[in-house]
Design an enzyme around this catalytic site. Structure first.
Site, PDB file in Angstrom:
ATOM      1  N   ALA A   4      53.488  41.070  18.829  1.00 51.29           N
ATOM      2  CA  ALA A   4      55.488  41.205  19.263  1.00 51.29           C
ATOM      3  C   ALA A   4      55.275  39.855  18.925  1.00 51.29           C
ATOM      4  CB  ALA A   4      55.293  41.660  20.542  1.00 51.29           C
TER       5      ALA A   4
ATOM      6  N   GLY B 293      49.710  43.412  19.624  1.00 49.34           N
ATOM      7  CA  GLY B 293      50.127  43.825  18.435  1.00 49.34           C
ATOM      8  C   GLY B 293      49.564  44.196  16.990  1.00 49.34           C
TER       9      GLY B 293
ATOM     10  N   GLU C 288      45.991  45.232  17.932  1.00 50.03           N
ATOM     11  CA  GLU C 288      45.717  47.277  17.312  1.00 50.03           C
ATOM     12  C   GLU C 288      45.901  47.391  16.108  1.00 50.03           C
ATOM     13  OE1 GLU C 288      50.007  46.993  20.024  1.00 50.03           O
ATOM     14  OE2 GLU C 288      48.641  48.928  20.607  1.00 50.03           O
TER      15      GLU C 288
ATOM     16  N   GLU D  59      49.426  42.888  26.592  1.00 49.22           N
ATOM     17  CA  GLU D  59      50.713  43.636  27.289  1.00 49.22           C
ATOM     18  C   GLU D  59      51.123  43.400  29.055  1.00 49.22           C
ATOM     19  OE1 GLU D  59      48.411  44.621  24.806  1.00 49.22           O
ATOM     20  OE2 GLU D  59      49.879  44.821  23.093  1.00 49.22           O
TER      21      GLU D  59
END
Ligand code: NAI
Length: 711
Positions: free
Chosen positions: A69, A115, A118, A140
């Protein structure tokens, strides 16, 4: 054919019909900002239109694959709806890629975090570069949020609940070889080219591939979520998590909920549940405070932003005086960073113990990186008893006993042997550097370098400027700190500088609460509820009560009777009358069997006044944080702390001040300074002056100010 886009572009090979989706973010970094999801979704839509598409490789045009992110965006955004829109767009894009109907492979030639990882999980197969440089995982939770784009759903389905939750709830990031061993990636290749080739070969070999969870008859890695084993695991898991976090880490709990609840839902509903849990956390003060401290402040400190710089060359020969607990560790980390090290003591047995400690570190390194690496580090450490071995050292770090007379003697002995431009550093944990520098012939080259125990593990370096310490000396030491991979804070001089002042306030308050008659078990639990990394009585036993007594006595010339509390008397009694000196001595606030903590010592009740008029977990939790925050504010007020950043990093990294709070200043901001000042005044009246709000707090409250602007 290829398309251009600020984030993602694709090209397709006319022969193989394999498409490559290039992550190609601006500025050489692939970050996931608010527009990334839509851009990816558009590209995937275009890919879906391509006739005869054989498969897709997701690759990076940069050194890292995707670092996750864009935290600048995440830090600023407080609007739930907007955040949810952004996260759902990302989730949809990942899902569209995953269900494209052709095999999709992540070619992990660089790190994939948060992210970014992910996105890799949404690919059907992951090939990574076989290098420790490539870091993979979902960090995170360490920033107060959870994975929001499928991480809590795909990882458990890939490697099982237990393994996935262990990684996610601790925010662990793994080097590629370890990640492969744990099943996070499928294959390793020695070069970036080989990674790309292997990715394409996998596509050719797996036409029409689907994600395991999109195939009929998908079976979970054991235990399946509807089995009795899974129910037991969830029950034990949530109890264990609570025992670990005491409810102070909402992100870890939310990750657990997302994985557990998500397992019962259809995959797309599960992704939505996760996105909603993510948004709730991401919009909260808790996440903003953790992101500011652990990302922005830490990065700024690691890059030495705003700190003195020196044009002088790096040190070559480092001498460490004292082969004790700190000295041996220091010698090891300096040698690991490539310095030539002399480890000097006055007694052969002490030197032998120090070298034995170093031997253990070497064995650990040999297991990880091979015996040659470990031998190379060992070869750089020379143990010595004779002073002559120090000749020419350009950095000396003294870690001899905490005794000003001894330290002065050592300084006078060693300085004449050093390189003329050499720096003498003291690792004292409390003595003012200016007072120590009185023993030095060149106080401009004299500095405090305060390390934390165990020095191999603790990330903080507190650099203390004495009255005469030159900025060039500080700059040189900061470059050294960077090389040994410590995060620096730079503070002014005074007894206990910054960290020891706050830490002393914490552990002494633990003893004080015992003396006031609060239940010791509740004191310890309250500290955990407050988010403290280690409860006060436990940590007091670790550092030894003898040291506590020594610090209280040593503080007198500087702080007067500030530390002379009934709690300090209780510690003195435990040491002098009861022989309970701490863990090393086999008995302290806790009882020990064979060095193992077995429980709080029941006799504590007999040493206490009591019963207290006011008690309870919330009351004690508040006091344990407030007493530290009040002390931090005082140190700031005295000008010893010069940067808000240092207040936060020093406390969370140096002494485990409630990480979920972001640090003492963020904690005070969150109370609201007006309310805080009122509460501190009340506590100063009922418990003592150590709670009194420093003038800076009173002034800031009156002006309606905060330490940090709202995110
Ligand atoms: P320690 O007692 O484990 O080791 C001190 C060593 O210094 C002993 O091996 C002793 O033989 C040696 N020594 C004494 N006189 C010497 C001399 N003239 N030349 C060379 N060596 C000499 O002590 P520890 O815990 O390692 O602490 C050392 C210093 O580091 C102290 O100033 C302490 O306050 C500071 N410190 C300690 C921390 C801790 O957690 N233990 C944390 C941060 C700082």
């Amino acid at each position: 054919m290829s398309t251009q886009d600020p984030y993602v572009r694709f090209e397709i090979c006319e022969q193989t019909r394999i498409g490559t989706l290039w992550l190609d973010g601006a500025g050489g970094v692939n970050k996931i900002d608010h527009a990334f999801g839509q851009a990816l979704l558009d590209r995937v839509g275009e890919l879906a239109e391509i006739e005869g598409l054989a498969g897709v490789v997701v690759a990076s045009a940069h050194r890292d694959w995707c670092v996750g992110a864009d935290l600048d965006y995440l830090y600023r955004e407080r609007d739930h709806e907007r955040l949810l829109g952004v996260v759902l767009a990302l989730t949809r894009a990942y899902r569209a890629l995953e269900t494209l109907g052709v095999p999709v492979v992540a070619a992990l030639t660089g790190s994939a975090l948060g992210g970014g990882f992910e996105l890799a999980l949404a690919c059907h197969h992951r090939v990574a570069l076989d290098s420790g440089r490539v870091k993979l995982g979902l960090p995170e939770v360490s920033l107060g949020v959870i994975p929001g784009a499928g991480g809590t759903q795909r990882l458990p389905r890939l490697i099982g609940f237990q393994a996935a939750l262990e990684l996610i709830s601790q925010g662990r990031v793994l080097p590629a070889p370890v990640a492969q061993a744990k099943g996070l990636v499928d294959a390793l290749e020695p070069t970036a080219e080989a990674v790309m080739e292997a990715a394409k070969a996998w596509i050719v070999a797996h036409p029409g591939h689907k994600a395991a969870w999109d195939r009929r008859g998908f079976t979970w890695p054991a235990p399946a979520p509807d089995s009795q084993d899974a129910r037991n695991l969830f029950m034990a898991g949530s109890a264990m998590l609570y025992k670990k976090t005491a409810g102070a880490y909402p992100a870890a709990e939310a990750a657990f909920t997302a994985a557990q609840e998500g397992a019962r839902l259809d995959f797309d509903r599960a992704l939505e549940l996760e996105a909603r849990l993510f948004v709730k956390l991401a919009a909260s003060d808790g996440a903003k405070d953790m992101i500011r401290t652990f990302f922005f402040h830490k990065n700024a400190a690691d890059k030495l932003e705003g700190l003195p710089h020196s044009e002088q060359p790096d040190f070559v020969k480092v001498a460490v005086l004292g082969a004790g607990m700190m000295g041996a560790g220091l010698a090891w980390i300096c040698a690991r960073a490539g310095y030539q090290v002399v480890l000097k003591d006055i007694a052969q047995p002490a030197l032998d113990r120090g070298m034995a400690h170093i031997g253990k570190q070497a064995a650990k390194l040999a297991r990880k990186q091979g015996p040659e690496q470990a031998d190379a580090v060992l070869a750089r450490i020379r143990p010595a008893l004779e002073l002559e071995a120090l000749r020419g050292a350009d950095l000396v770090i003294e870690a001899v006993f905490e005794d000003i007379g001894l330290k002065h003697r050592v300084i006078r002995e060693v300085e004449p042997l050093m390189a003329p431009d050499g720096v003498f550093a003291s690792n004292t944990s409390a003595l003012p550097i200016t007072d120590l520098a009185a023993g030095s012939g060149r106080p401009a080259q004299f500095v405090g370098l305060h390390f934390f125990s165990p020095v191999e593990v603790m990330p903080l370096l507190e650099v203390i400027e004495g009255r005469d310490t030159s900025s060039a000396t500080v700059g040189r030491c900061l470059a050294f700190g960077q090389r040994i991979r410590k995060t620096p804070i730079v503070v002014g001089d005074g007894f206990g500088f910054y960290t020891t002042r706050v830490f002393t306030a914490y552990v002494l308050e633990g003893a004080q609460l015992v003396a006031e008659g609060h239940d010791p078990a509740i004191i310890e639990w309250a500290a955990r509820v407050a988010g403290m990394a280690v409860p006060p009585l436990q940590v007091f036993d670790e550092i030894t009560l003898v040291l506590g007594k020594h610090v209280v006595a040593g503080s007198k010339p500087y702080l007067g009777d500030r530390l002379a509390l009934p709690g300090a008397d209780l510690v003195a009694r435990m040491v002098d009358e009861l022989g309970r000196t701490g863990r090393a001595g086999g008995a302290g606030f806790y009882d020990y069997t064979d060095g193992r903590r077995v429980g709080l010592w029941p006799g504590l009740a007999d040493l206490a006044d009591g019963p207290p008029t006011e008690t309870g977990v919330q009351y004690l939790a508040y006091r344990l944080l407030a007493v530290q925050a009040a002390e931090a504010a005082r140190v700031l007020d005295e000008g010893i702390l010069k940067r808000a950043r240092d207040a936060e990093l020093g406390a969370v990294l140096g002494l485990g001040f409630a990480p979920p709070s972001g640090g003492p200043l963020a904690w005070m901001d969150r109370q609201g300074l007006v309310a805080l000042v009122g509460r501190l005044d009340y506590l100063a009246g009922s418990c003592g002056d150590r709670y009194a709000p420093a003038p800076i707090l009173v002034d800031m409250a009156a002006r309606g100010e905060r330490f940090f602007p709202v995110g």
